[in-house]
Design an enzyme around this catalytic site. Structure first.
Site, PDB file in Angstrom:
ATOM      1  N   CYS A  69      55.028  45.000  32.834  1.00  0.00           N
ATOM      2  CA  CYS A  69      55.168  45.479  34.210  1.00  0.00           C
ATOM      3  C   CYS A  69      56.653  45.441  34.629  1.00  0.00           C
ATOM      4  O   CYS A  69      57.427  46.289  34.223  1.00  0.00           O
ATOM      5  CB  CYS A  69      54.262  44.676  35.143  1.00  0.00           C
ATOM      6  SG  CYS A  69      53.989  45.447  36.758  1.00  0.00           S
ATOM      7  N   HIS A 121      49.004  43.930  32.851  1.00  0.00           N
ATOM      8  CA  HIS A 121      49.248  42.488  32.651  1.00  0.00           C
ATOM      9  C   HIS A 121      48.262  41.907  31.637  1.00  0.00           C
ATOM     10  O   HIS A 121      47.180  41.443  32.034  1.00  0.00           O
ATOM     11  CB  HIS A 121      49.089  41.747  33.980  1.00  0.00           C
ATOM     12  CG  HIS A 121      50.181  42.003  34.957  1.00  0.00           C
ATOM     13  ND1 HIS A 121      51.234  41.144  35.158  1.00  0.00           N
ATOM     14  CD2 HIS A 121      50.388  43.053  35.803  1.00  0.00           C
ATOM     15  CE1 HIS A 121      52.043  41.636  36.087  1.00  0.00           C
ATOM     16  NE2 HIS A 121      51.552  42.799  36.494  1.00  0.00           N
ATOM     17  N   GLU A 149      48.349  39.128  30.196  1.00  0.00           N
ATOM     18  CA  GLU A 149      48.194  37.676  30.368  1.00  0.00           C
ATOM     19  C   GLU A 149      47.148  37.320  31.426  1.00  0.00           C
ATOM     20  O   GLU A 149      46.762  36.162  31.552  1.00  0.00           O
ATOM     21  CB  GLU A 149      49.550  37.038  30.731  1.00  0.00           C
ATOM     22  CG  GLU A 149      49.999  37.208  32.171  1.00  0.00           C
ATOM     23  CD  GLU A 149      50.548  38.593  32.513  1.00  0.00           C
ATOM     24  OE1 GLU A 149      50.908  38.807  33.674  1.00  0.00           O
ATOM     25  OE2 GLU A 149      50.597  39.465  31.619  1.00  0.00           O
TER      26      GLU A 149
END
Length: 205
Positions: free
Chosen positions: A86, A183, A185
């Site tokens: 991002c 994202h 994660e």
């Protein structure tokens, strides 16, 4: 041989990426240490680096102030694997415009030949999830979490498009550099982090 994988810890989703890399390392059974890095000295010691999502202008300005941008750029240009998520992908690019405010004057690493549009899918309240595929790196199914996400509107001849959502490019790769709008994660799926850990490990052997 052990490798060291760092997460740039100036601002953003640092803890989540540290956890994802640690899980990826354990699942792969690779001899690696995972650490947060901030200073040029710390960055100089890592074999691979994740630039997390967050506020790209803030990350860029603070990296410029403490001298990290210069060493980061040198290491990436010398082949160190890097994953920009991002805001991290914005940092890697050579040009970034905002969908609302137009051209932004922010420090960029200028190592990824892409034209990038910030906030391409809208602001925070327009965050969403989408199933995406990155077949060329053997990840056919991945739940992408998009939060104030950028998209890539144009790529250089040496940049591979890994994935699109609604015809917008959301993941790219150029040699040792990977950039994603979403994202990874923020999901339980560490397959992209595992791909990155393998990239670092193979590069260092």
């Amino acid at each position: 041989m052990s490798v060291t994988i760092g997460v740039l810890s100036i601002q953003g989703d640092v803890k989540e990426n540290l956890l994802s890399v640690q899980t990826a390392v354990e699942q792969l059974g690779i001899n690696a240490s995972v650490c947060s890095v901030k200073t040029p000295e710390e960055i100089s010691r890592v074999d691979g680096l994740i630039i997390p999502g967050g506020e790209s202008t803030t990350i860029g300005q603070l990296s410029l102030v403490n001298g990290s941008l210069k060493i980061l750029k040198e290491k990436i240009e010398n082949g160190m694997p890097v994953l920009g998520i991002c805001a991290g992908m914005i940092m890697l690019s050579n040009t970034a415009d905002d969908r609302v405010v137009g051209k932004t004057d922010q420090p960029l690493l200028d190592v990824l030949d892409v034209k990038l549009e910030r906030n391409s899918f809208g602001r925070q309240r327009e965050s969403f999830e989408a199933n995406i595929s990155m077949n060329s790196i053997d990840i056919p199914n991945f739940n992408g979490v998009f939060i104030r996400a950028p998209s890539v509107s144009d790529v250089g001849s040496d940049v591979e498009v890994l994935s699109k959502v609604n015809e917008k490019i959301v993941a790219v790769k150029k040699g040792n550099i990977i950039g994603t709008s979403f994202h990874p994660e923020l999901t339980q799926d560490v397959s992209l982090h595992k791909y990155f850990v393998n990239l670092v490990s193979n590069q260092s052997n």
